[in-house]
Design a protein around this motif. Structure first.
Motif, PDB file in Angstrom:
ATOM      1  N   ALA A 147     -12.972  21.426  -0.032  1.00 46.10           N
ATOM      2  CA  ALA A 147     -13.589  20.672   1.074  1.00 46.10           C
ATOM      3  C   ALA A 147     -12.779  21.187   2.456  1.00 46.10           C
ATOM      4  O   ALA A 147     -13.637  21.129   3.411  1.00 46.10           O
ATOM      5  CB  ALA A 147     -13.183  19.324   0.700  1.00 46.10           C
ATOM      6  N   TYR A 148     -11.551  21.587   2.302  1.00 45.77           N
ATOM      7  CA  TYR A 148     -10.929  21.894   3.569  1.00 45.77           C
ATOM      8  C   TYR A 148     -11.460  23.081   4.104  1.00 45.77           C
ATOM      9  O   TYR A 148     -11.694  23.196   5.224  1.00 45.77           O
ATOM     10  CB  TYR A 148      -9.433  21.993   3.339  1.00 45.77           C
ATOM     11  N   GLY A 149     -11.633  24.247   3.134  1.00 49.20           N
ATOM     12  CA  GLY A 149     -12.412  25.478   3.581  1.00 49.20           C
ATOM     13  C   GLY A 149     -13.878  25.076   4.175  1.00 49.20           C
ATOM     14  O   GLY A 149     -14.044  25.639   5.191  1.00 49.20           O
ATOM     15  N   ARG A 150     -14.585  24.038   3.772  1.00 55.69           N
ATOM     16  CA  ARG A 150     -15.954  23.993   4.233  1.00 55.69           C
ATOM     17  C   ARG A 150     -15.771  23.258   5.558  1.00 55.69           C
ATOM     18  O   ARG A 150     -16.331  23.660   6.572  1.00 55.69           O
ATOM     19  CB  ARG A 150     -16.520  23.090   3.283  1.00 55.69           C
ATOM     20  N   LEU A 151     -14.777  22.417   5.791  1.00 54.33           N
ATOM     21  CA  LEU A 151     -14.585  21.700   7.242  1.00 54.33           C
ATOM     22  C   LEU A 151     -13.870  22.768   8.193  1.00 54.33           C
ATOM     23  O   LEU A 151     -14.677  22.973   9.072  1.00 54.33           O
ATOM     24  CB  LEU A 151     -13.567  20.661   6.789  1.00 54.33           C
TER      25      LEU A 151
END
Ligand SMILES: Cc1ncc(COP(=O)(O)O)c(C=O)c1O
Length: 322
Positions: free
Chosen positions: A300-304
């Motif tokens: 999720a952090y990577g996508r954000l």
């Protein structure tokens, strides 16, 4: 699995230097950004800084500076806590970061370090309160480890984290890092990668340059902001993302022994991103591989940060590639 030392190499500025720096209002060529040798010393003890990342967007067309204004706010907070005067308002520093990324022509993930130190030659042991600062913005490429399978061995340090009784833990002050450095050296000497520091109440605080969380029975737990932690921007982001993922979150005092019973443990920081802990004081966490919550958070952090999740637009400053 990538180890902690590989992480340091990835984030290292040794690979080169940018053509341009921002220095107290001007864009200056690297070679001209000199200070007198006598400016180093006591002035350095009072310096404060930030670590910011600009990620190449998934579409490859923009750099996305992550939570720039929050980092600049924390820089101002650090200066206030250390009683330094920053002559540049946040909006000027915001523009400076954008200009610098453009001028240096970065087309890859980039680390930015705004920092401030008392101006001039300071010979006094005690840098005077209100000392006016020079502000520098340095930058260098880094490679994100978000897509890498990695983990680290952590150990509780015998060094306590600086606390309200000694030095302001909420300040990102260079002087505080001697504390983390001692803990890091101890961890390495004992065969681990990174320390976990306890606070003066002997509750869990944080790592040497990152906050920490554990997961037990599906609940993510992180030491509260009154545990002697730097108010981590990644920590704050992770709390939002975990809630978005439907994972309950607790911010509270954490006992050392909770670490030993945890299903998952991970560090969180701008440089570290989401770094799974595979052993704690020699005890294997889970089966020694990152657990489902750590993996989901990391994804999720990577996508954000790469602009693939548009639910938090206020956290992203877009810079078109030059
Ligand atoms: C001591 C310390 N704690 C925590 C963090 C994590 O903070 P952030 O997520 O804002 O990078 C850092 C990194 O800046 C740090 O140096």
């Amino acid at each position: 699995m990538t180890t902690a030392s590989a992480l340091e190499t990835l984030a290292s500025p040794q690979a080169g230097h940018p053509e341009w720096l921002w220095r107290s209002g001007d864009l200056v060529p690297w070679e001209q950004a000199a200070v007198h040798v006598n400016a180093v010393g006591h002035a350095s003890v009072a310096a404060v800084f930030e670590g910011v990342k600009a990620y190449l967007a998934a579409d490859g067309e923009r750099l996305l500076v992550f939570r720039l204004d929050d980092h600049l706010r924390r820089l101002a907070d650090s200066a206030r806590l250390c009683r330094l005067s920053l002559p540049h308002p946040a909006d000027e520093l915001h523009r400076a970061v954008v200009d610098l990324l453009t001028l240096n022509g970065y087309r890859e993930d980039t680390y930015l370090r705004p920092w401030a130190f008392p101006r001039g030659i300071i010979r006094e042991q005690m840098v005077p309160s209100g000392a006016v600062c020079e502000v520098i913005i340095d930058s260098w490429p880094f490679r994100s480890a978000l897509d890498t399978e990695r983990g680290c061995r952590a150990a509780v340090s015998s060094w306590l984290r600086v606390g309200e009784h000694s030095a302001p833990p909420r300040a990102k002050a260079f002087s505080n890092y001697h504390n983390g450095r001692l803990a890091l050296m101890e961890a390495r000497e004992n065969g681990h990668d990174w320390p976990v520091m306890l606070n003066e109440r002997h509750k869990v605080s944080e790592g040497a340059g990152a906050c920490l969380a554990l997961v037990r029975d599906g609940v993510a737990v992180t030491p509260s902001l009154t545990s002697g932690v730097l108010p981590g921007i990644t920590r704050d982001t992770a709390l939002v993302l975990l809630r978005d993922l439907g994972i309950p979150v607790e911010e509270r005092e954490v006992d050392r022994t909770e670490l030993y019973l945890a299903d998952e443990i991970f560090f969180m920081g701008t440089a570290w991103e989401v770094l799974p802990v595979t052993t704690i004081d020699g005890l294997t966490v889970r089966d020694g591989t990152p657990g489902p919550v750590t993996r989901a958070l990391s994804r999720a952090y990577g996508r954000l940060v790469r602009g693939e999740d548009d639910r938090h637009p206020q956290w992203i400053t877009e810079v078109p590639l030059s």
